[in-house]
Design a protein around this motif. Structure first.
Motif, PDB file in Angstrom:
ATOM      1  N   PRO A  33       0.823  -1.212   0.000  1.00  0.00           N
ATOM      2  CA  PRO A  33       0.000   0.000   0.000  1.00  0.00           C
ATOM      3  C   PRO A  33       0.857   1.262   0.000  1.00  0.00           C
ATOM      4  O   PRO A  33       1.879   1.338   0.685  1.00  0.00           O
ATOM      5  CB  PRO A  33      -0.797  -0.122   1.305  1.00  0.00           C
ATOM      6  CG  PRO A  33      -0.892  -1.593   1.540  1.00  0.00           C
ATOM      7  CD  PRO A  33       0.418  -2.148   1.073  1.00  0.00           C
ATOM      8  N   ARG A  36       2.849   3.076  -6.262  1.00  0.00           N
ATOM      9  CA  ARG A  36       2.079   3.260  -7.493  1.00  0.00           C
ATOM     10  C   ARG A  36       1.604   1.929  -8.047  1.00  0.00           C
ATOM     11  O   ARG A  36       0.514   1.825  -8.608  1.00  0.00           O
ATOM     12  CB  ARG A  36       2.918   4.000  -8.538  1.00  0.00           C
ATOM     13  CG  ARG A  36       3.143   5.469  -8.227  1.00  0.00           C
ATOM     14  CD  ARG A  36       3.802   6.180  -9.387  1.00  0.00           C
ATOM     15  NE  ARG A  36       3.973   7.591  -9.110  1.00  0.00           N
ATOM     16  CZ  ARG A  36       4.495   8.464  -9.972  1.00  0.00           C
ATOM     17  NH1 ARG A  36       4.918   8.034 -11.172  1.00  0.00           N
ATOM     18  NH2 ARG A  36       4.616   9.737  -9.658  1.00  0.00           N
ATOM     19  N   GLU A  39      -1.577   0.902  -6.501  1.00  0.00           N
ATOM     20  CA  GLU A  39      -2.715   1.712  -6.936  1.00  0.00           C
ATOM     21  C   GLU A  39      -3.275   1.268  -8.275  1.00  0.00           C
ATOM     22  O   GLU A  39      -4.384   1.655  -8.645  1.00  0.00           O
ATOM     23  CB  GLU A  39      -2.301   3.187  -6.998  1.00  0.00           C
ATOM     24  CG  GLU A  39      -2.001   3.763  -5.616  1.00  0.00           C
ATOM     25  CD  GLU A  39      -1.299   5.098  -5.671  1.00  0.00           C
ATOM     26  OE1 GLU A  39      -1.008   5.581  -6.803  1.00  0.00           O
ATOM     27  OE2 GLU A  39      -1.038   5.682  -4.593  1.00  0.00           O
ATOM     28  N   ARG A  40      -2.534   0.442  -9.003  1.00  0.00           N
ATOM     29  CA  ARG A  40      -3.049  -0.073 -10.275  1.00  0.00           C
ATOM     30  C   ARG A  40      -4.044  -1.218 -10.074  1.00  0.00           C
ATOM     31  O   ARG A  40      -4.752  -1.596 -11.002  1.00  0.00           O
ATOM     32  CB  ARG A  40      -1.891  -0.530 -11.162  1.00  0.00           C
ATOM     33  CG  ARG A  40      -1.037   0.624 -11.696  1.00  0.00           C
ATOM     34  CD  ARG A  40      -0.156   0.174 -12.839  1.00  0.00           C
ATOM     35  NE  ARG A  40       0.990  -0.592 -12.380  1.00  0.00           N
ATOM     36  CZ  ARG A  40       2.170  -0.064 -12.071  1.00  0.00           C
ATOM     37  NH1 ARG A  40       2.348   1.248 -12.142  1.00  0.00           N
ATOM     38  NH2 ARG A  40       3.176  -0.836 -11.674  1.00  0.00           N
ATOM     39  N   SER A  43      -8.338  -3.173  -5.927  1.00  0.00           N
ATOM     40  CA  SER A  43      -8.209  -2.814  -4.521  1.00  0.00           C
ATOM     41  C   SER A  43      -7.019  -3.573  -3.950  1.00  0.00           C
ATOM     42  O   SER A  43      -6.688  -4.664  -4.405  1.00  0.00           O
ATOM     43  CB  SER A  43      -9.488  -3.123  -3.734  1.00  0.00           C
ATOM     44  OG  SER A  43      -9.848  -4.487  -3.847  1.00  0.00           O
ATOM     45  N   ARG A  61      -6.271  -3.941 -12.651  1.00  0.00           N
ATOM     46  CA  ARG A  61      -7.512  -3.245 -12.321  1.00  0.00           C
ATOM     47  C   ARG A  61      -8.634  -4.227 -12.002  1.00  0.00           C
ATOM     48  O   ARG A  61      -9.547  -3.916 -11.239  1.00  0.00           O
ATOM     49  CB  ARG A  61      -7.927  -2.332 -13.492  1.00  0.00           C
ATOM     50  CG  ARG A  61      -9.111  -1.415 -13.199  1.00  0.00           C
ATOM     51  CD  ARG A  61      -8.880  -0.544 -11.992  1.00  0.00           C
ATOM     52  NE  ARG A  61      -7.664   0.246 -12.097  1.00  0.00           N
ATOM     53  CZ  ARG A  61      -7.072   0.863 -11.081  1.00  0.00           C
ATOM     54  NH1 ARG A  61      -7.568   0.740  -9.868  1.00  0.00           N
ATOM     55  NH2 ARG A  61      -5.972   1.555 -11.264  1.00  0.00           N
TER      56      ARG A  61
END
Length: 239
Positions: A33, A36, A39-40, A43, A61
């Protein structure tokens, strides 16, 4: 020819530098967490990590990872046939909380693979929801696509080293899949299965279960979440 003291010292220093550098690279390259790379994902829960280096990673994603889940190095996580496929369902690959995915495992989702909480994999486990076809004798097997069949692995299960979970498998809760097994179809709760294809060896009932209090030397080694999970399950059954 024996090494000189200088050569021994040089090798020792170089080895230590490489070992420390590799350890630092693995720590820094891990997906966690705040990075980057995390973040792709669809969750990516708190406390979770994907070890570095991964093997193959795409369709992030459509991949969802719960909290406090450990995914080892050289693991493949893939959603779809290609990285740019636009028709992959939004939750094609879902991994729950407090799971462990062993080294070199592969999870290849095209429509739906769902791994519930507290599922632990050994190393080299392979799970997919689609396989090749073989009906057309004029087309190479590798060029034929098979049907998509969702896979579910229930909470608290253990999938042994080198096991393969094929499309359409629905593994119940608290199941043990023996190392090297090939699973297809329904597996009931609390079963121990093994073989190719995997068959039920036995169903574990309450009389078979040991209590953590019987092995205090092991309780200290267990992650707190594993102990709490077992305690909560026993309390729920008692009610």
């Amino acid at each position: 020819m024996s090494e000189s003291r200088l050569q021994q010292l040089t090798r020792r220093v170089a080895n230590e530098a490489i070992q420390r550098g590799w350890a630092a690279l693995r720590r820094t390259g891990a997906i966690a967490p705040g990075t980057r790379a995390a973040e792709r994902f669809g969750s990516f829960g708190p406390g979770s990590v994907v070890g570095f280096p991964p093997a193959t990673l795409y369709g992030e994603r459509q991949v969802h990872i719960g909290s406090e889940t450990l995914i080892g190095c050289w693991v493949t996580l893939a959603a779809g046939y290609t990285p740019d496929q636009q028709t992959v369902p939004p939750r094609a690959l879902v991994i729950g909380d407090r799971c462990v995915i062993g080294l070199r495992s592969g999870l290849i989702a095209h429509e739906s693979i769902e791994i519930d909480d507290d599922v632990w994999f050994g190393q080299d486990v392979f799970v997919t929801d689609s396989n090749h076809g073989f009906e057309d004798l004029t087309v190479p097997i590798g060029h034929q696509l098979g049907p998509h069949q969702p896979v579910v692995i229930g909470a608290g299960s253990w999938i042994g080293h080198g096991a393969v979970v094929l499309p359409g498998s629905r593994i119940g809760r608290h199941v043990v899949v023996a190392a090297g097994s090939v699973v297809r179809g329904e597996v009931p709760d609390n079963a121990i299965v093994g073989g190719v294809p995997a068959k039920v060896i036995r169903i574990v009932d309450e009389s078979d279960r040991g209590r953590p209090e019987d092995h205090p030397e092991l309780v200290a080694l267990m992650p707190q979440h594993a102990y709490a999970y077992g305690h909560q399950r026993r309390a729920a059954r008692a009610r």
